[in-house]
Every structure is written in structure tokens, then in C-alpha cells.
Design an enzyme around this catalytic site. Structure first.
Site, PDB file in Angstrom:
ATOM      1  N   GLU A  81       0.822  -1.200   0.000  1.00  0.00           N
ATOM      2  CA  GLU A  81       0.000   0.000   0.000  1.00  0.00           C
ATOM      3  C   GLU A  81       0.862   1.259   0.000  1.00  0.00           C
ATOM      4  OE1 GLU A  81      -0.948   0.724   4.611  1.00  0.00           O
ATOM      5  OE2 GLU A  81      -1.903  -0.989   3.693  1.00  0.00           O
ATOM      6  N   CYS A  95       3.704   8.476   0.946  1.00  0.00           N
ATOM      7  CA  CYS A  95       4.173   7.564   1.996  1.00  0.00           C
ATOM      8  C   CYS A  95       4.307   6.171   1.368  1.00  0.00           C
ATOM      9  CB  CYS A  95       3.137   7.565   3.126  1.00  0.00           C
ATOM     10  SG  CYS A  95       3.469   6.364   4.400  1.00  0.00           S
ATOM     11  N   CYS A 102       5.573  -6.968   7.658  1.00  0.00           N
ATOM     12  CA  CYS A 102       6.637  -6.448   8.525  1.00  0.00           C
ATOM     13  C   CYS A 102       6.866  -7.427   9.662  1.00  0.00           C
ATOM     14  CB  CYS A 102       6.246  -5.082   9.084  1.00  0.00           C
ATOM     15  SG  CYS A 102       7.552  -4.325  10.071  1.00  0.00           S
ATOM     16  N   CYS A 106       4.669  -4.657  15.746  1.00  0.00           N
ATOM     17  CA  CYS A 106       4.177  -3.628  16.675  1.00  0.00           C
ATOM     18  C   CYS A 106       2.683  -3.891  16.935  1.00  0.00           C
ATOM     19  CB  CYS A 106       4.371  -2.239  16.073  1.00  0.00           C
ATOM     20  SG  CYS A 106       6.091  -1.862  15.725  1.00  0.00           S
ATOM     21  N   CYS A 109      -0.215  -1.933  15.087  1.00  0.00           N
ATOM     22  CA  CYS A 109      -0.105  -1.789  13.633  1.00  0.00           C
ATOM     23  C   CYS A 109      -0.674  -2.999  12.900  1.00  0.00           C
ATOM     24  CB  CYS A 109       1.368  -1.593  13.278  1.00  0.00           C
ATOM     25  SG  CYS A 109       1.691  -1.694  11.518  1.00  0.00           S
ATOM     26  N   CYS A 327      -0.672   3.201   8.815  1.00  0.00           N
ATOM     27  CA  CYS A 327       0.256   2.171   8.400  1.00  0.00           C
ATOM     28  C   CYS A 327      -0.364   0.765   8.397  1.00  0.00           C
ATOM     29  CB  CYS A 327       1.418   2.216   9.377  1.00  0.00           C
ATOM     30  SG  CYS A 327       2.590   0.927   9.177  1.00  0.00           S
TER      31      CYS A 327
HETATM   32  S1  SF4 Z   1       4.578   0.212  12.830  1.00  0.00           S
HETATM   33 FE1  SF4 Z   1       4.001  -1.547  11.560  1.00  0.00          FE
HETATM   34  S2  SF4 Z   1       5.141  -1.333   9.660  1.00  0.00           S
HETATM   35 FE2  SF4 Z   1       6.074   0.063  11.177  1.00  0.00          FE
HETATM   36  S3  SF4 Z   1       7.728  -1.171  12.095  1.00  0.00           S
HETATM   37 FE3  SF4 Z   1       5.932  -1.492  13.395  1.00  0.00          FE
HETATM   38  S4  SF4 Z   1       4.947  -3.349  12.554  1.00  0.00           S
HETATM   39 FE4  SF4 Z   1       6.371  -2.600  11.026  1.00  0.00          FE
END
Ligand code: SF4
Length: 335
Positions: A81, A95, A102, A106, A109, A327
Site C-alpha cells: 500500500e 508515503c 513487517c 508492533c 499496527c 500504516c
Molecule cells: S509500525 Fe508496523 S510497519 Fe512500522 S515497524 Fe511497526 S509493525 Fe512494522
């Protein structure tokens, strides 16, 4: 689009052909090889067959702000995206994603909840830029700023990200000044150390999001490997060597990291650790099933406390709630 085949196709041609072809795609923003009249007809036909430059994508418009979000479909069926934001001061910020998924996991996210699939090639990063540059060209506009804040941890795909940035920055490429290009990291120590030695004047942001290491480890598992104090050490060195201002990003999560106690703790955490060349950016969170955004009043109070401690602070508003503009949230919802 799969530009990685371009070099192979042109390997037996004079070197200037590759330069012409790249300029046509990155700078003139052609949408078909047929448009590149400087290349011989037989070569254009070959490129059209073996290195098509159409970009498979779907655009989602937001009606609450000047934001668009695209899903880009990659040659192997993966999706990433990209978010485009048009600001009142005429900045056009894109962006971009650096990875499919990923590995940083996190908690707040959506991309983090998908897990990691693979790194993007330099061309897949550029494909996102080309897509929006083509759209803007038709409106006589250009991308003015690029931020690596989409899906993925850019410093874990360092070489491809930096290679893409060199093309974004080059005159033959998109000609966007290095000071208008930013990388946001969750705190990859080795990557920050490497960036410290990069001659490119790009901006760096640390996605901090917590006022102490215990809380950060809970919402950002990378903190267990690279705790705040270790990251601040390399960040301080980065600031000392580059003399560039670092942005400390702080996503405001309702009742998680947004109380007055957190604000005081954050102020003390930052006090004197990074010198003067940093500022905190408070980011409104787009609600997900995992976390809620902070109340407006909580953000105001938080900001005032930071100001009282003389911590430079700004506030960025969330873009595109109705297109899931944070994100990782779009591909998360589509999948
Ligand atoms: S916020 Fe999301 S995309 Fe960014 S580092 Fe953490 S898990 Fe990865």
C-alpha cells in the site's frame, strides 16, 4: 511492472540505451514503451513484451481530506500500500512501503499483525513513486516529499531503500531533494549506524511511541532487542555527526501511552539525551480493532506538558480515516 528485467534486456545494447530507458520511466513518466521515440522500434516492442511498465493498482479516495491510498499489485501477486497526502501548503507527500508485511510486530499496527513476507526490490519501491507521479503529472503537479512510513521496516531493507532513494533524488530520476525524503524506523541499531555514514542528507525519524522501555517492549517487541537507551546512544551519535534534526514519532494510543504521567516521563526521557536537534511529533491514531485513539483533550494536555519541559513538539493529524490511512490498515482490511 517488473523493471528488474530492464538491465538484462539491454545488456548487449550501448550503455546510453539503459540511461534513455530509465529516464523515460522515472523522469518523463511514460506509461508505455511506445511513447519512447528515442529507442528503436524493435527494442520498444521487445521492452513492451518483456518489461511492461503498466502498474496494476487500485486507488481508494478519502472524502474527509486530500488523501488517496493505493494498493499496488506486484508481479508475484503480493500487495503493498501507498498513501498520498496533499497538504494546504502545497506539499504533496507520498508515503511508501519498503517491505511486504513487517516482522516488527508492533501491537498497534495492522501490518505488524500480518507478519513479514519479503523485502521490496528498489524497483518495487520506485513503482509506488512512479504510480503517483504519473497521476500528478496529468494535473501539472509533482510529488514534493517522500516518507518511508508505509508497510515494513525500511532499515531492514537498507540497500534497496537507499538505492531507490538515490534514484528518487537524482536529476535523471525524480529529482526530489534529499531533505524532502524521510525514513522512519522502529529503531534498528545497525541501520542507524549505517545511515550516520551516508553522504545523502535525508531525514530520519524514530518511531518511539512509549515513555519507558517496559511499555515500549509491550507495544513494540523490537525494544527487547534494541532498548530505548541503546537506540538513543546511536541516535545521539547520528545527530552529532550529521547535524540533522531527528523526528521522534509518538502515536497517541488512548489510555496506553497518553496520560499526563506518560508526558512527564517522556519529557524526562528525552531531556539532554539527544542534544537540541530533535522534535517530538504527536500522531493521531486511526482506530483499529487493537487500539483506540487518544481523546483530543488528552493530546492537548500531553502537548502542554512537553512544552512546559521545553521539549519541541508538533502535532500531525491523522489522514484518511475512511480509507484506513494508517500504516498497514488497508491491505489488512482487504485481506
Ligand atoms: S509500525 Fe508496523 S510497519 Fe512500522 S515497524 Fe511497526 S509493525 Fe512494522
Amino acid at each position: 511492472m517488473n523493471l528488474s528485467t530492464l538491465e538484462k534486456i539491454l545488456v548487449h545494447h550501448p550503455a546510453y540505451r539503459l540511461k534513455q530507458a530509465r529516464e523515460a520511466v522515472f523522469n518523463q513518466l511514460v506509461e508505455s514503451w511506445d511513447e519512447v521515440s528515442s529507442l528503436p522500434l524493435d527494442l520498444r516492442t521487445k521492452l513492451e513484451q518483456e518489461c511492461p511498465i503498466n502498474i496494476k493498482h487500485k486507488i481508494f479516495e478519502s472524502d474527509e481530506s486530500n488523501t488517496q491510498k493505493a494498493i499496488v499489485y506486484l508481479h508475484d501477486g503480493e500487495q503493498i500500500e501507498t498513501v498520498f497526502m496533499q497538504h494546504k501548503d502545497k506539499r504533496n507527500t507520498l508515503c511508501v512501503s519498503s517491505q511486504v508485511g513487517c516482522a516488527m510486530a508492533c501491537e498497534f499496527c495492522a501490518t505488524g499483525h500480518q507478519g513479514f513476507t519479503r523485502n521490496l526490490s528498489e524497483f518495487e519501491i520506485l513503482e509506488q513513486v512512479i504510480l503517483f507521479a504519473r497521476i500528478l503529472k496529468k494535473q501539472n503537479q509533482k510529488i514534493t516529499n517522500i516518507v518511508f512510513m508505509g508497510m515494513g521496516e525500511p532499515l531492514l531493507n537498507y540497500d534497496n531503500v537507499l538505492e531507490a532513494i538515490r534514484i528518487i533524488n537524482s536529476k535523471e530520476g525524480f529529482n526530489i531533494g534529499a531533505r524532502h525524503i524521510s525514513i522512519s524506523t522502529s529503531g534498528i541499531r545497525e541501520g542507524i549506524v549505517r545511515l550516520t555514514r551516508e553522504p545523502l542528507q535525508i531525514n530520519l525519524a524514530l518511531s518511539l511511541n512509549a515513555s519507558n522501555s517496559k511499555l515500549r517492549s509491550e507495544i513494540m517487541p523490537i525494544n527487547r532487542q534494541y532498548p530505548i537507551d541503546k537506540i538513543f546512544l546511536v541516535l545521539a551519535e547520528y545527530i552529532k555527526v550529521t547535524r540533522r534534526r531527528v523526528m521522534i514519532e509518538y502515536v497517541m494510543l488512548g489510555r496506553v501511552n497518553d496520560t499526563e504521567k506518560h508526558a512527564r516521563e517522556l519529557s524526562l526521557l528525552l531531556d539532554n539525551k539527544l542534544g537540541k536537534l530533535f522534535f517530538v511529533n504527536l500522531i493521531n491514531f486511526n482506530p483499529t480493532k487493537y487500539f483506540k485513539p487518544s481523546a483530543k483533550e488528552s493530546i492537548e494536555k500531553f502537548k502542554k506538558i512537553l512544552e512546559k519541559y521545553h521539549i519541541p513538539v508538533t502535532q500531525r493529524f491523522a489522514f484518511g480515516h475512511n480509507i484506513h490511512g494508517a500504516c498497514g490498515q488497508l491491505t489488512g482490511s482487504v485481506k
